[in-house]
Design an enzyme around this catalytic site. Structure first.
Site, PDB file in Angstrom:
ATOM      1  N   ASP A  99     -56.097 -14.512   6.408  1.00 18.61           N
ATOM      2  CA  ASP A  99     -54.763 -14.320   6.975  1.00 18.61           C
ATOM      3  C   ASP A  99     -53.996 -15.635   6.924  1.00 18.61           C
ATOM      4  OD1 ASP A  99     -56.565 -15.255   9.043  1.00 18.61           O
ATOM      5  OD2 ASP A  99     -54.978 -14.880  10.505  1.00 18.61           O
ATOM      6  N   GLU A 117     -57.472 -15.468  12.132  1.00 18.44           N
ATOM      7  CA  GLU A 117     -57.618 -16.858  12.558  1.00 18.44           C
ATOM      8  C   GLU A 117     -56.285 -17.452  12.962  1.00 18.44           C
ATOM      9  OE1 GLU A 117     -58.101 -21.214  12.529  1.00 18.44           O
ATOM     10  OE2 GLU A 117     -56.696 -20.008  11.356  1.00 18.44           O
TER      11      GLU A 117
END
EC number: 3.5.1.18
Length: 379
Positions: free
Chosen positions: A69, A134
């Site tokens: 991500d 994250e």
């Protein structure tokens, strides 16, 4: 032999802004299954994660952790090349969101693991844990993977997190720990009144600013062997009062503390609440403290695993990396509860910036470092 730079460009073309998976984990799962890895999607509360293992469960195991991500790109018009184009220019530089943080790191350890198990199958196992959470709340990413692993009897004996760890050049730094991070919201409630008649009011700002002055008057500590001194920053003060002649009823402040191993989130919470209780008793203004602990300080003690990683980095870069605990938080703060963990990755100069980019040669060098670590670990 898989090209880590090519995989980086392909991953960048997956628009995986948190919490969107964007096709990145699908792409990685296809590559890993093709190489003989046992893959499982560990999705939780709309967050996508991937677990992959080559080798037998319960065997001696080294792991890698990373995320696909990315943060939002901002205004695409500000970019030289579209942020999800994975543009590869004539100077052998790859452009796009995630080029350094950290689709390149994931591409490096995925291709290193695939080539390693194909060319020199180890007497052991390699585990890859890759999350899509994250850059977001981090509640359903690496934590979900570790929860799933515990339920399935999966275990890593040591782990490398592939976050960018070098400030300027490859090989100058690796992380063996991280400071803790805590955010405190301090609410003060007094009695509203006219500024000309302060005896009829209780000014919450006076109590609040007194507390903040005490907190910032002196350092909380002088640092420790592996950590810098704890840092306390006031990041917001507000009372929502547009009138200059009114004493407000309420005020609030936000304090962020990045702390070393002399403290815990709980000990700092106790410290701030003790200040608040004493000043409340002396001023008559109610003060309350709410804590949000993002992560505790931790350290992977120097030893065989740290020495192995450091030795490979030195051999491949001709630099002995500093053993650091600097920077913000990373998912290593969760992995450290599972096994010893270190962080080594690319140069992080362009991460989260417009025109994020990475030299293809640097990604390939990182792949080589990871592959050499695997070779030495199982030698």
């Amino acid at each position: 032999m898989l090209d880590a730079a090519d995989l980086t460009a392909r991953l960048i073309r997956c628009p995986s802004v948190t919490p969107e998976e964007g096709g990145a984990l699908v792409l990685l799962e296809e590559e890993l299954r093709r190489a003989g890895f046992d893959c499982h999607r560990v999705d939780r509360n709309g967050t996508s994660n991937l677990f992959a293992r080559w080798g037998a469960k319960g065997a001696r195991t080294i792991g890698f952790n990373g995320h696909t991500d990315v943060v939002p790109p901002g205004d695409p018009a500000s970019w030289t090349h579209p942020p999800f184009s994975g543009h590869w220019d004539a100077d052998d530089v790859i452009w796009g969101r995630g080029a350094t943080d950290m689709k390149s790191g994931v591409a490096a350890f995925v291709t290193a693991a695939i080539d390693f198990v194909r060319d020199t199958p180890p007497d052991g196992a390699v585990i890859l844990t890759i999350t899509g959470d994250e850059e977001g709340p981090s509640r359903d990413g690496t934590i979900a993977l570790l929860d799933w692993m515990a339920a399935q009897g999966e275990r890593m004996d040591a782990c490398i997190v592939g976050e960018p760890s070098n400030p300027e050049v490859m090989g100058e730094m690796m992380k063996i720990g991280r400071r803790g991070s805590a955010t405190f919201r301090i609410d003060a409630r007094g009695v509203q009144g006219h500024a000309a008649y302060p005896h009829r009011a209780k000014n919450p700002l006076h109590a609040l600013t007194r507390m903040l002055a005490e907190l910032t008057a002196a350092p909380l500590d002088q640092g420790t062997a592996h950590f810098d001194p704890t840092g306390l920053q006031i990041t917001s003060i507000d009372c929502g009062n547009p009138a200059s002649n009114v004493i407000p009823e309420a005020a609030r402040a936000i304090v962020n503390i990045r702390f070393n191993d002399l403290h815990t989130g709980d000990s700092l919470s106790d410290l701030l609440r003790a200040h608040a209780d004493r000043i409340a008793a002396e001023t008559g203004v109610a003060l309350s403290v709410t804590a949000e602990i993002s992560g505790e300080a931790f350290l992977t003690q120097p030893g065989p695993f740290v020495d192995l990683v450091r030795g490979v980095v030195q051999q491949e870069t001709n630099r002995q990396p500093v053993l650091s605990t600097s920077g913000g938080t990373s998912d290593a703060r969760f992995v450290k509860d599972h096994c010893p963990v270190v962080e080594f990755g690319l140069v992080g100069a362009h991460m989260h910036q417009v025109n994020e980019r990475v030299p293809a040669q640097q990604v390939r060098q990182l792949k080589t470092i990871y592959q050499r670590i695997l070779e030495r670990y199982f030698a």
